[in-house]
Design a protein around this motif. Structure first.
Motif, PDB file in Angstrom:
ATOM      1  N   VAL A  79       0.301  -1.648   2.375  1.00  0.00           N
ATOM      2  CA  VAL A  79       0.545  -1.948   0.963  1.00  0.00           C
ATOM      3  C   VAL A  79       0.036  -3.349   0.638  1.00  0.00           C
ATOM      4  N   ASP A  80      -0.506  -3.497  -0.557  1.00  0.00           N
ATOM      5  CA  ASP A  80      -0.983  -4.798  -1.027  1.00  0.00           C
ATOM      6  C   ASP A  80      -1.150  -4.727  -2.543  1.00  0.00           C
ATOM      7  N   GLU A 104      -1.516   0.530  -3.495  1.00  0.00           N
ATOM      8  CA  GLU A 104      -1.583  -0.682  -4.322  1.00  0.00           C
ATOM      9  C   GLU A 104      -0.199  -1.026  -4.851  1.00  0.00           C
ATOM     10  N   GLY A 105       0.268  -2.215  -4.543  1.00  0.00           N
ATOM     11  CA  GLY A 105       1.569  -2.662  -4.989  1.00  0.00           C
ATOM     12  C   GLY A 105       2.270  -3.424  -3.883  1.00  0.00           C
ATOM     13  N   LYS A 106       3.553  -3.695  -4.117  1.00  0.00           N
ATOM     14  CA  LYS A 106       4.358  -4.387  -3.113  1.00  0.00           C
ATOM     15  C   LYS A 106       5.110  -3.358  -2.285  1.00  0.00           C
ATOM     16  N   VAL A 107       6.018  -3.817  -1.442  1.00  0.00           N
ATOM     17  CA  VAL A 107       6.603  -2.916  -0.452  1.00  0.00           C
ATOM     18  C   VAL A 107       7.358  -1.751  -1.088  1.00  0.00           C
ATOM     19  N   ASP A 108       7.813  -1.894  -2.328  1.00  0.00           N
ATOM     20  CA  ASP A 108       8.562  -0.811  -2.955  1.00  0.00           C
ATOM     21  C   ASP A 108       7.700   0.424  -3.228  1.00  0.00           C
ATOM     22  N   VAL A 109       6.357   0.286  -3.188  1.00  0.00           N
ATOM     23  CA  VAL A 109       5.490   1.458  -3.391  1.00  0.00           C
ATOM     24  C   VAL A 109       5.213   2.178  -2.075  1.00  0.00           C
ATOM     25  N   ALA A 110       5.646   1.619  -0.966  1.00  0.00           N
ATOM     26  CA  ALA A 110       5.426   2.256   0.327  1.00  0.00           C
ATOM     27  C   ALA A 110       6.232   3.538   0.434  1.00  0.00           C
ATOM     28  N   PRO A 111       5.751   4.502   1.185  1.00  0.00           N
ATOM     29  CA  PRO A 111       6.558   5.700   1.442  1.00  0.00           C
ATOM     30  C   PRO A 111       7.894   5.326   2.076  1.00  0.00           C
TER      31      PRO A 111
END
Length: 231
Positions: A79-80, A104-111
């Motif tokens: 993620v980034d 694309e995004g911060k850690v909250d967009v991670a699975p």
């Protein structure tokens, strides 16, 4: 004075800055390649053959490439928040990108995971204290029990003039690596103004408060520190 968002945009969205990113850690970070190798070994202690690893701050793809080359059966989610840096990661990875999902995004967009391990290398110092706590909690929630988490970032004493001294040492190191002294001085001022740097004891406390245990320092290089801990 430029805002934090302006600073981050210049550092990670400007095309020239992104193009030069691959050389930057090696110029500013003592033992950068060895740190990555140590991180890989620490992950491999607990990650099985078919492990899935979360990489926070994956833009550029430098650690993703190291991990993927060392462990050809692992898969990764990176993620980034910078699309330009994610594009650079794809270029850096080449054919290895087939084992990597980039978000694309911060850690909250991670699975949601659960992941077998996670890393956050040269990223945490861009987050203020509240966001850092949120990042650590979000990573912790996504990990299997006892999964390793590696965090590496700027961390040095902050009291009694120590912060200024360590920032000057950082600039001196960058200059000794071949960077123009004026640019090194500008980098020092930007870091002082825009990054959130804690003393190492505070960094370790945040890890424990976020639910990580067995926090151990595995790397110390001038102004940088690296820890391994476990979910």
């Amino acid at each position: 004075m430029a805002s934090d968002q302006d600073f981050l945009k210049a550092a990670f969205h400007d095309p020239q800055a992104v193009a030069n990113y691959a050389d930057s850690p090696r110029m500013a970070f003592p033992g950068f390649v060895d740190m990555q190798r140590m991180a890989t070994l620490l992950l491999a202690e607990r990650v099985n053959t078919n492990g899935r690893v979360l990489v926070v701050g994956a833009g550029g793809g430098l650690e993703l490439k190291v991990f993927a080359e060392a462990q050809p059966t692992w898969t990764f989610d990176g993620v980034d928040p910078s699309p330009a840096m994610l594009q650079l990661a794809k270029q850096t990875l080449g054919p290895l990108v087939s084992r990597v999902s980039l978000h694309e995004g911060k850690v909250d967009v991670a699975p949601d995971g659960p992941f077998d391990a996670a890393t956050c290398i040269l990223t945490m110092h861009f987050a203020d204290l509240d966001e850092r706590r949120q990042m650590l909690s979000a990573v912790r929630r996504r990990l299997q029990p006892n999964a390793p988490f590696i965090a590496v970032h700027l961390s040095f004493p902050q009291t009694n003039g120590a912060r200024s001294q360590w920032l000057s040492r950082y600039a001196a190191y960058v200059t000794s690596s071949g960077v123009d002294p004026e640019k090194a001085s500008q980098a020092r001022e930007a870091i002082d103004s825009h990054l959130t740097i804690l003393d190492p004891e505070h960094d370790e406390t945040l890890l424990r408060e976020s639910g990580f245990s067995d926090v151990s320092l595995f790397y110390a290089g001038f102004a940088f520190r690296g820890w391994v801990s476990y979910a």
